[in-house]
Scaffold this motif. Structure first.
Motif, PDB file in Angstrom:
ATOM      1  N   THR A  25       0.853  -1.180   0.000  1.00 46.54           N
ATOM      2  CA  THR A  25       0.000   0.000   0.000  1.00 46.54           C
ATOM      3  C   THR A  25       0.892   1.234   0.000  1.00 46.54           C
ATOM      4  O   THR A  25       2.097   1.147   0.261  1.00 46.54           O
ATOM      5  N   ALA A  26       0.321   2.380  -0.256  1.00 42.72           N
ATOM      6  CA  ALA A  26       1.102   3.613  -0.235  1.00 42.72           C
ATOM      7  C   ALA A  26       1.753   3.807   1.133  1.00 42.72           C
ATOM      8  O   ALA A  26       2.913   4.197   1.232  1.00 42.72           O
ATOM      9  N   ARG A  27       1.023   3.512   2.204  1.00 42.64           N
ATOM     10  CA  ARG A  27       1.574   3.661   3.551  1.00 42.64           C
ATOM     11  C   ARG A  27       2.739   2.699   3.778  1.00 42.64           C
ATOM     12  O   ARG A  27       3.760   3.072   4.332  1.00 42.64           O
ATOM     13  N   LEU A  61      -2.057  10.745  -6.299  1.00 43.37           N
ATOM     14  CA  LEU A  61      -2.160  11.690  -5.191  1.00 43.37           C
ATOM     15  C   LEU A  61      -3.275  11.330  -4.219  1.00 43.37           C
ATOM     16  O   LEU A  61      -3.281  11.781  -3.076  1.00 43.37           O
ATOM     17  N   ALA A  62      -4.187  10.470  -4.636  1.00 41.34           N
ATOM     18  CA  ALA A  62      -5.240  10.001  -3.726  1.00 41.34           C
ATOM     19  C   ALA A  62      -4.648   9.194  -2.559  1.00 41.34           C
ATOM     20  O   ALA A  62      -5.313   8.992  -1.546  1.00 41.34           O
ATOM     21  N   ASP A  63      -3.397   8.753  -2.686  1.00 43.75           N
ATOM     22  CA  ASP A  63      -2.709   8.028  -1.609  1.00 43.75           C
ATOM     23  C   ASP A  63      -2.162   8.963  -0.527  1.00 43.75           C
ATOM     24  O   ASP A  63      -1.688   8.502   0.508  1.00 43.75           O
ATOM     25  N   GLY A  94       7.878   0.687 -10.733  1.00 44.69           N
ATOM     26  CA  GLY A  94       6.432   0.696 -10.578  1.00 44.69           C
ATOM     27  C   GLY A  94       5.998   1.105  -9.183  1.00 44.69           C
ATOM     28  O   GLY A  94       4.881   0.830  -8.761  1.00 44.69           O
ATOM     29  N   GLY A  95       6.894   1.773  -8.456  1.00 45.36           N
ATOM     30  CA  GLY A  95       6.607   2.197  -7.080  1.00 45.36           C
ATOM     31  C   GLY A  95       5.439   3.171  -6.998  1.00 45.36           C
ATOM     32  O   GLY A  95       5.089   3.832  -7.974  1.00 45.36           O
ATOM     33  N   ARG A  96       4.859   3.237  -5.811  1.00 47.00           N
ATOM     34  CA  ARG A  96       3.733   4.142  -5.553  1.00 47.00           C
ATOM     35  C   ARG A  96       4.178   5.452  -4.921  1.00 47.00           C
ATOM     36  O   ARG A  96       3.543   6.489  -5.099  1.00 47.00           O
TER      37      ARG A  96
END
Length: 107
Positions: A25-27, A61-63, A94-96
């Protein structure tokens, strides 16, 4: 790169010690990226409290709310570095999330 009293830290991703990208997840990805940033900071002879600026790039950016919550946990109120947050078209592997920073020792 350390120049005088400043430490410029390259962008960090969710990369394991063996150099492989670890998706999540982004976190989760931001947590690994910050851990890598803190390790580089310490190796350069600086401390987390000396971070003056943080730059955070997201593929989505929603993350940002997930990473904002982590940021609040990592940096206490009143001691948070200045930061920028923005959306990038793509990140390596492919990182977030990608995190970089600048630290400064007081003169």
């Amino acid at each position: 790169m350390v120049v005088d009293h400043l430490c410029f830290l390259s962008g960090q991703l969710s990369i394991a010690a063996d150099g492989t990208y670890v998706p999540g997840t982004a976190r989760e990805e931001a947590g690994r990226a910050f851990a890598n940033l803190f390790a580089a900071l310490q190796a350069a002879g600086f401390e987390r409290g000396e971070l003056a600026f943080i730059d955070i790039a997201f593929v989505d950016l929603a993350d940002a709310p997930q990473v904002n919550a982590l940021y609040a946990e990592l940096f206490p109120e009143g001691r948070r570095p200045a930061r920028t947050m923005y959306q990038a078209a793509a990140l390596p592997f492919g990182g977030r999330v990608k995190v970089m920073g600048i630290a400064a020792k007081e003169r």
